[in-house]
Design an enzyme around this catalytic site. Structure first.
Site, PDB file in Angstrom:
ATOM      1  N   ILE A  86       0.854  -1.194   0.000  1.00  0.00           N
ATOM      2  CA  ILE A  86       0.000   0.000   0.000  1.00  0.00           C
ATOM      3  C   ILE A  86       0.887   1.240   0.000  1.00  0.00           C
ATOM      4  O   ILE A  86       1.808   1.353   0.819  1.00  0.00           O
ATOM      5  CB  ILE A  86      -0.952  -0.007   1.219  1.00  0.00           C
ATOM      6  CG1 ILE A  86      -1.781  -1.305   1.212  1.00  0.00           C
ATOM      7  CG2 ILE A  86      -1.860   1.221   1.196  1.00  0.00           C
ATOM      8  CD1 ILE A  86      -2.724  -1.469   2.395  1.00  0.00           C
ATOM      9  N   HIS A  92       9.556   3.852  -1.074  1.00  0.00           N
ATOM     10  CA  HIS A  92       9.673   2.450  -0.662  1.00  0.00           C
ATOM     11  C   HIS A  92       8.650   1.573  -1.399  1.00  0.00           C
ATOM     12  O   HIS A  92       8.960   0.479  -1.858  1.00  0.00           O
ATOM     13  CB  HIS A  92       9.461   2.357   0.854  1.00  0.00           C
ATOM     14  CG  HIS A  92       9.881   1.049   1.433  1.00  0.00           C
ATOM     15  ND1 HIS A  92      11.185   0.619   1.434  1.00  0.00           N
ATOM     16  CD2 HIS A  92       9.167   0.058   2.026  1.00  0.00           C
ATOM     17  CE1 HIS A  92      11.254  -0.566   2.001  1.00  0.00           C
ATOM     18  NE2 HIS A  92      10.044  -0.938   2.367  1.00  0.00           N
TER      19      HIS A  92
END
Ligand code: INI
Length: 183
Positions: A86, A92
């Site tokens: 998510i 990242h």
């Protein structure tokens, strides 16, 4: 159409009877991944499987290496990979998405064992939950059905090749997947 032409169509059945399957699931965002796992197990149960191993890893980044070791045991006809990535405020997300997808594809091609990609890559928790059993179906269910179809297709390809075409000497990947001796 050439009347004399011999045509065959191959596709995998959606029955899981007799298949040996593993479900690999990331614990990161477990609120979502546990729902994907429920969907996958629902599909496998309905398709008639009696043999499934559930394997948990920390997150989506660890799925490829665990999948590789599972595939190399030669104990599985297919592996269902489940995770939820998510988007956050940093890049990242992009690395985890890209590397988990690349890794899963690489393992699948190198071992010859079908891996179903049930790793959600979404912008929000709401989108994730929608795809884990709410508005947009359950991607865990879908991935399990893909694994079943592909496992049966691979069996069929090797089964039919015995009668119809010259059987290739087992590709390296299949040989490797039959089991590995470690020193
Ligand atoms: N792992 C996930 O499965 N989903 C994510 O959304 C996620 N994010 O956003 O960071 C995530 N990160 C952890 C990663 O998979 C590894 O477990 C970790 O980097 C240690 O190697």
């Amino acid at each position: 159409m050439d009347e004399g032409m011999k045509q065959r169509e191959l596709q995998g059945e959606l029955s899981a009877a007799g298949l040996r399957l593993a479900v690999l699931v990331g614990r990161f965002n477990s609120f979502v991944t546990e729902r994907l796992l429920s969907g996958a197990l629902d599909a496998l149960t309905r398709a008639g499987t009696s043999d499934v191993d559930i394997v948990r890893v920390p997150g989506a980044m660890e799925i490829p290496v665990a999948a590789r070791h599972l595939a190399e045991t030669g104990n599985y006809d297919a592996i269902v990979c489940l995770g939820a990535v998510i988007r956050g405020d940093t890049p990242h997300f992009d690395y985890v998405c890209a590397e988990s997808a690349r890794g899963v594809t690489q393992v699948m091609l190198e071992t010859g064992i079908p891996l179903a990609y049930g790793i959600l890559t979404v912008d929000s928790l709401e989108q994730a939950v929608d795809r884990a059993g709410l508005k947009s179906g359950n991607k865990g269910f879908d991935a399990a059905m893909t694994a079943i179809e592909m496992a049966n297709l691979v069996k069929k390809i090797y089964g039919s090749s015995e009668q119809e075409v010259e059987k290739p000497t087992a590709p390296a990947v299949r040989t490797r997947a039959k089991g590995r001796t470690r020193k």
